[in-house]
Enzyme design. Structure first.
Site, PDB file in Angstrom:
ATOM      1  N   SER A  91       1.130   3.499   7.525  1.00 47.13           N
ATOM      2  CA  SER A  91       1.457   4.870   7.884  1.00 47.13           C
ATOM      3  C   SER A  91       0.218   5.650   8.296  1.00 47.13           C
ATOM      4  O   SER A  91       0.314   6.759   8.792  1.00 47.13           O
ATOM      5  CB  SER A  91       2.099   5.578   6.695  1.00 47.13           C
ATOM      6  OG  SER A  91       1.139   5.725   5.680  1.00 47.13           O
ATOM      7  N   ASN A 126       0.824  -1.197   0.000  1.00 47.87           N
ATOM      8  CA  ASN A 126       0.000   0.000   0.000  1.00 47.87           C
ATOM      9  C   ASN A 126       0.868   1.260   0.000  1.00 47.87           C
ATOM     10  O   ASN A 126       1.039   1.903  -1.035  1.00 47.87           O
ATOM     11  CB  ASN A 126      -0.952  -0.022   1.202  1.00 47.87           C
ATOM     12  CG  ASN A 126      -1.944   1.130   1.165  1.00 47.87           C
ATOM     13  OD1 ASN A 126      -1.873   2.006   0.314  1.00 47.87           O
ATOM     14  ND2 ASN A 126      -2.873   1.139   2.092  1.00 47.87           N
ATOM     15  N   ASP A 127       1.457   1.568   1.147  1.00 52.60           N
ATOM     16  CA  ASP A 127       2.225   2.807   1.263  1.00 52.60           C
ATOM     17  C   ASP A 127       3.334   2.924   0.219  1.00 52.60           C
ATOM     18  O   ASP A 127       3.627   4.020  -0.262  1.00 52.60           O
ATOM     19  CB  ASP A 127       2.856   2.917   2.659  1.00 52.60           C
ATOM     20  CG  ASP A 127       1.797   3.145   3.731  1.00 52.60           C
ATOM     21  OD1 ASP A 127       0.726   3.661   3.383  1.00 52.60           O
ATOM     22  OD2 ASP A 127       2.054   2.810   4.892  1.00 52.60           O
ATOM     23  N   VAL A 128       3.942   1.802  -0.151  1.00 55.13           N
ATOM     24  CA  VAL A 128       5.075   1.857  -1.075  1.00 55.13           C
ATOM     25  C   VAL A 128       4.647   2.187  -2.506  1.00 55.13           C
ATOM     26  O   VAL A 128       5.487   2.312  -3.388  1.00 55.13           O
ATOM     27  CB  VAL A 128       5.894   0.543  -1.077  1.00 55.13           C
ATOM     28  CG1 VAL A 128       6.447   0.264   0.298  1.00 55.13           C
ATOM     29  CG2 VAL A 128       5.069  -0.624  -1.577  1.00 55.13           C
ATOM     30  N   THR A 129       3.319   2.314  -2.724  1.00 53.30           N
ATOM     31  CA  THR A 129       2.840   2.688  -4.062  1.00 53.30           C
ATOM     32  C   THR A 129       2.156   4.047  -4.046  1.00 53.30           C
ATOM     33  O   THR A 129       1.624   4.484  -5.049  1.00 53.30           O
ATOM     34  CB  THR A 129       1.798   1.670  -4.576  1.00 53.30           C
ATOM     35  OG1 THR A 129       0.662   1.702  -3.702  1.00 53.30           O
ATOM     36  CG2 THR A 129       2.361   0.272  -4.618  1.00 53.30           C
TER      37      THR A 129
END
Lengths: 463, 104
Positions: A432, A391-394
């Protein structure tokens, strides 16, 4: 055996350990590297058993057999998805073993040639207490990390008032204890150092939450090395010093790579508390935006008609144990002549390299698994990005929204591909606590459901 | 005999810094895909403190230091066997797959 002979054999063992790490520069040489490591360890143990002072072979043999049996049993049984907690548990053992060796050296310094009880040299005492201190912190910190990864303890960061002040005071207290210990060599003070360090270890890991775990696990890896180093200095043993330094450096570099992958300083990770409080605030303004939903058949249709697909796995894939179903999906697509590749973000998963191991377990050839810098420029030329459990890494906000807590974090540019298929259990935010604007883009189709089930359904639709 | 003179310490310190530098370069050469096995292997080799535990457990007798030594040997052995075996398991998954058609 002469002292020189011992030194040469220990050196040989240390060199083999260096080659063991060096072997990991490529998957093809890595297995030989592991064998070097084993040979180095066998040499170190046999050399030590040849010491004149070492006589109780029965007890030592039994101890190695018991420990070896337990270790073998655990290592053969463990699921690859549970690797992070296994590694954390192993780190705790190194830490506590270092404490026991330091205690043994304290009670019987003559066996190690560092003086007699009550009259140990000052430098030995300092080294001994530092080794004990690091060992004890590694022990308790790793136990808590294990608990958080295993889910026995809540993975949420636990923050309270004056946390850092309390930790700093405890650290000062330990320094004072060490000074006292060096002066009076009292067993009470020795054990006080152990206990207070154990408490500090817990307190240090408590505020660090789920997705920061790769950094914590690497840091504890590093500590376990420094603990071995401390013991090496105490015993004036170069093999321990070299090995400890190798491990310490390795853990430190991994921690650095991981925190860079999140665009945060190691210090801010250590201070912890990330992602706890922002969770509520970020979601509000997106509530009225439209999310395009799809199902397995849609996904299968879209991918079948593409030329290239990049799969972006994250921790959610590990939780759902979806790697095998995912690989099966990839195989079918490849047979259709589609270029299928996997993109791994440095902090995907709960330990460095976690995703790579899971994909390897599912028999995905490692040539198809690429790192962020290798594949990121290919997204604009890619038709479908398939995000599974990440999720956050995209999240494009990392590039555009300066107010976002993840601003500046390197991300996989999935939004640049023609279509993004995003598997998710619900609309909840990532670790996050930041909402992902990617969900609301025109080229994104959300696939709600369990990652493994979704892959299996896609496989069925493809067939 | 002052076995732990400052000279011994300085030699140790020399070895320590040189080893850190070697570690730095060797670890940067590790491919990111193998970072998990790297942790497995470093975990196994850091248990080389078994050397200290064996020395403590070595003498005949039943004092407390020997007891600590034996415990140390057990704990370090768990790690040595566990660490190398789990690394072996990970690495054997990274074997080159023969380019054959999968039968489904």
């Amino acid at each position: 055996m002469s002292a020189n002979m011992v030194a040469v054999l220990y050196l040989l063992s240390a060199l083999l350990f260096i080659f063991a790490l060096r072997g990991l520069s490529h998957p093809e040489s890595s297995r030989l590297g592991n064998i070097f490591g084993i040979v180095g360890m066998v040499i170190a143990i046999i050399t030590t058993l040849m010491f004149k002072s070492v006589l109780s072979y029965t007890e030592i043999g039994a101890a190695i057999l018991i420990g070896g049996a337990i270790g073998t049993f655990i290592a053969l049984r463990i699921e690859m998805t549970a690797l992070p907690q296994l590694v954390a548990a192993f780190h705790s053992l190194v830490g506590i073993a270092a404490v026991f060796v330091a205690a043994a050296a304290f009670y019987d310094p003559a066996s190690f040639g560092i003086g007699n009880f009550d009259s140990i040299g000052t430098s030995s005492l300092v080294e001994m207490s530092i080794g004990t201190f690091i060992g004890a912190i590694t022990f308790s910190g790793s136990i808590l990390a294990f608990g958080k990864l295993q889910g026995t303890v809540s993975g949420k960061p636990i923050v309270f008032k004056f946390q850092h002040t309390i930790n700093a005071l405890i650290l000062l207290f330990i320094v004072a204890l060490i000074v006292m210990f060096v002066i009076n060599q009292s067993p009470t003070i020795f054990w006080s150092i152990v206990i207070v360090s154990i408490i500090l270890g817990f307190l240090v890991v408590i505020p660090i939450g789920g997705a920061d775990m790769p950094v914590v696990v690497s840091m504890l890896n590093s500590y376990s090395g420094w603990a071995a180093c401390g013991i090496g200095f105490t015993l004036s043993n170069n093999l321990l010093i070299i090995t400890g330094a190798l491990v310490g450096a390795s853990g430190a570099i991994l921690s650095y790579i991981m925190s860079k992958g999140m665009n945060r300083s190691i210090i801010s990770v250590v201070l912890g508390g990330f992602g706890g409080e922002q969770a509520a605030s970020a979601t509000s303004d997106n509530s009225d935006k439209i999310v395009k939903q799809g199902n397995a058949e849609d996904a299968a249709y879209i991918m079948k008609n593409a030329d290239s697909v990049i799969i972006v796995p994250g921790y959610g894939m590990a939780v759902a144990q979806a790697q095998h179903a995912l690989r099966e999906m990839g195989e079918i697509l490849k047979k259709e002549g589609i270029n299928v590749r996997y993109a791994i973000h440095p902090v995907a998963g709960r330990m460095p390299g976690h995703m790579n191991v899971l994909l390897a377990e599912a028999n995905v050839p490692y040539e198809e698994v690429l790192e962020l810098d290798e594949i990121n420029h290919d997204f604009p030329m890619t038709e479908v990005s398939f995000v599974i459990g990440a999720n956050d890494v995209t999240n494009p906000a990392a590039k555009t929204d300066e107010a976002s807590p993840i601003y500046g974090m390197p991300i996989l540019d999935v939004e640049k591909s023609q279509t993004v298929l995003f598997i998710k259990r619900s609309m909840a935010t990532g670790y996050s606590g930041v909402d992902n604007e990617l969900f609301y883009r025109d080229n994104t189709t959300m696939l709600f459901g369990d990652a493994k089930k979704m892959c299996e359904d896609i496989v069925k639709s493809l067939a | 005999m002052e076995a732990h003179s400052s000279e011994v310490f300085v030699i140790g310190l020399t070895v320590f810094f040189l080893a850190c530098i070697i570690g730095y370069y060797v670890v940067w050469s590790v491919t990111p895909a193998l970072h998990s096995p790297l942790m497995g292997v470093t975990n196994a080799i850091s248990s080389v403190i078994i050397v200290g535990a064996i020395l403590a457990a070595g003498p005949i007798g039943h004092d407390i230091s020997k007891f600590f030594g034996i415990i140390g040997v057990v704990l370090a052995s768990i790690n040595i066997f566990g660490g190398f075996i789990v690394t072996y398991r990970m690495l054997s998954m990274f074997k080159k797959k023969p380019k054959k058609e999968k039968k489904d």
